[in-house]
Design an enzyme around this catalytic site. Sequence first.
Site, PDB file in Angstrom:
ATOM      1  N   GLU A  96       9.589  -2.002  -8.423  1.00 41.88           N
ATOM      2  CA  GLU A  96       8.869  -2.474  -9.610  1.00 41.88           C
ATOM      3  C   GLU A  96       8.713  -1.396 -10.678  1.00 41.88           C
ATOM      4  O   GLU A  96       8.567  -0.224 -10.368  1.00 41.88           O
ATOM      5  CB  GLU A  96       7.435  -2.856  -9.230  1.00 41.88           C
ATOM      6  CG  GLU A  96       7.310  -3.961  -8.262  1.00 41.88           C
ATOM      7  CD  GLU A  96       5.849  -4.177  -7.877  1.00 41.88           C
ATOM      8  OE1 GLU A  96       5.618  -4.781  -6.843  1.00 41.88           O
ATOM      9  OE2 GLU A  96       4.947  -3.717  -8.606  1.00 41.88           O
ATOM     10  N   CYS A 109       5.247   2.390 -16.270  1.00 43.50           N
ATOM     11  CA  CYS A 109       4.809   2.827 -14.942  1.00 43.50           C
ATOM     12  C   CYS A 109       6.021   2.771 -14.007  1.00 43.50           C
ATOM     13  O   CYS A 109       6.593   1.709 -13.797  1.00 43.50           O
ATOM     14  CB  CYS A 109       3.692   1.898 -14.468  1.00 43.50           C
ATOM     15  SG  CYS A 109       3.044   2.330 -12.866  1.00 43.50           S
ATOM     16  N   CYS A 116       5.612   3.095   0.815  1.00 44.48           N
ATOM     17  CA  CYS A 116       4.949   4.396   0.802  1.00 44.48           C
ATOM     18  C   CYS A 116       4.444   4.689   2.210  1.00 44.48           C
ATOM     19  O   CYS A 116       3.953   3.783   2.891  1.00 44.48           O
ATOM     20  CB  CYS A 116       3.773   4.394  -0.173  1.00 44.48           C
ATOM     21  SG  CYS A 116       2.950   5.999  -0.313  1.00 44.48           S
ATOM     22  N   CYS A 120      -2.719   4.568   2.380  1.00 43.31           N
ATOM     23  CA  CYS A 120      -4.066   4.412   1.807  1.00 43.31           C
ATOM     24  C   CYS A 120      -4.555   2.986   2.075  1.00 43.31           C
ATOM     25  O   CYS A 120      -3.822   2.012   1.863  1.00 43.31           O
ATOM     26  CB  CYS A 120      -4.047   4.709   0.316  1.00 43.31           C
ATOM     27  SG  CYS A 120      -3.456   6.379  -0.040  1.00 43.31           S
ATOM     28  N   CYS A 123      -4.371   0.057  -0.627  1.00 45.77           N
ATOM     29  CA  CYS A 123      -3.164  -0.062  -1.466  1.00 45.77           C
ATOM     30  C   CYS A 123      -2.158  -1.038  -0.880  1.00 45.77           C
ATOM     31  O   CYS A 123      -1.821  -0.961   0.302  1.00 45.77           O
ATOM     32  CB  CYS A 123      -2.529   1.322  -1.620  1.00 45.77           C
ATOM     33  SG  CYS A 123      -0.980   1.300  -2.521  1.00 45.77           S
ATOM     34  N   CYS A 339       0.666  -2.274  -8.586  1.00 45.81           N
ATOM     35  CA  CYS A 339       1.047  -1.434  -7.450  1.00 45.81           C
ATOM     36  C   CYS A 339       1.581  -2.168  -6.215  1.00 45.81           C
ATOM     37  O   CYS A 339       0.866  -2.399  -5.248  1.00 45.81           O
ATOM     38  CB  CYS A 339      -0.157  -0.576  -7.043  1.00 45.81           C
ATOM     39  SG  CYS A 339       0.349   0.904  -6.171  1.00 45.81           S
TER      40      CYS A 339
END
Length: 351
Positions: A96, A109, A116, A120, A123, A339
């Site tokens: 994205e 962005c 990832c 976290c 997220c 995100c």
Amino acid sequence: MTDPAPQSDILDLGAPGLSAWLKARGIAPYRTAQILRWICLRQMDRFEDMTDLGKDLREELAQNFTIPRLDVLERAESSDGSEKFLFGLADGQSVEAVLMPERDHHTLCVSSQIGCAMGCAFCRTGAEGLSRNLTAGEMVAQVRDVLAMLQGPDRLTNLVFMGMGEPLANYENLRTALSLILDAHQGLSFAGRRVTVSTAGLASKIVGLGQDTRVNLAISLNAVDDETRSAIMPVNRIHPIRDLLAACDAFPLRPGRRITFEYVLLAGVNDSLAEARELARMLSPRRAKINLIPFNPHDRAPYERPDEAAVLAFQQVLLKANFTAVIRQSKGADIAAACGQLRAARQGVSE
Ligand code: SAH
Ligand code: SF4
């Protein structure tokens, strides 16, 4: 240096790698700038159109390299004016990027990884785990392709590495990508002060980022004590707050610049006024500005967004302590652009 595999992405090499490739063939290094200017400045997609290169060199380049474009799998505009892109990559993965209009310019962005590994707890990208790093070429292509799509007065001048992934966990590729993005002579010519790299806190990589590039640093702080931070950001168990702040203090901060500290507000977890006061105390000796991001809910995290009064009260504490403290809504929430959420939606995972 060994030759790259046939038909590799020329931008993965970066300028030094391309110079070395040319040199190994007895070709003058100044050709590097000619080639990269065609690609970055003039948005050229074919070596055969690079008219100031000899025919032999054009053919040799075409045999060895591609100049890829990303597939636009989805492009959607949000009610807040931001525009999200879902890009398909050569291996079938997708990534994205979100274009955010501001008063007199646009900010893009950019993603640095597919998924990832940092885990976290709040997220959406973290919930997926890491699929793979993006190559340097794939990072540059997000910027180059969006530049090519913009028309009229829309100027893309600012970049934030705040999309999917942890940029400092993919450091070598990030560095190669940034060198092309920032290079005014043969690259995309972005000003270092208009490019920001955001990290969850890989403290050992932070100083190197400042030495290797001229970009701004953003830290996803998100909590003011180690217990809370470790509970929501596992990286804090390896690099606790004290080490993270020490790395920030050692970052070569250029005159007139500040480090951005991001703080995702999670109701009842890290949003008390006592925590706001502690945040102000912690950052007071530092050249810092603060971005407050009310949590953007999704089905893979057990948190809630604080109500508006709580967000404003938290901000007020910071403003009274003379900080620049801006409330940032996750852009494009209605198009699942926040995100990692767009890609997840596309994969059929409910949001
Ligand atoms: N990995 C880097 C950059 C990508 S995350 C980093 O963590 O800094 C970009 C920002 O989005 C981080 O500040 C992160 O804390 C924030 N974020 C992640 N998930 C969020 C959510 N669900 N709601 C609001 N902000 C979120
Ligand atoms: Fe990764 Fe950043 Fe999400 Fe943490 S907040 S899981 S580091 S993308």
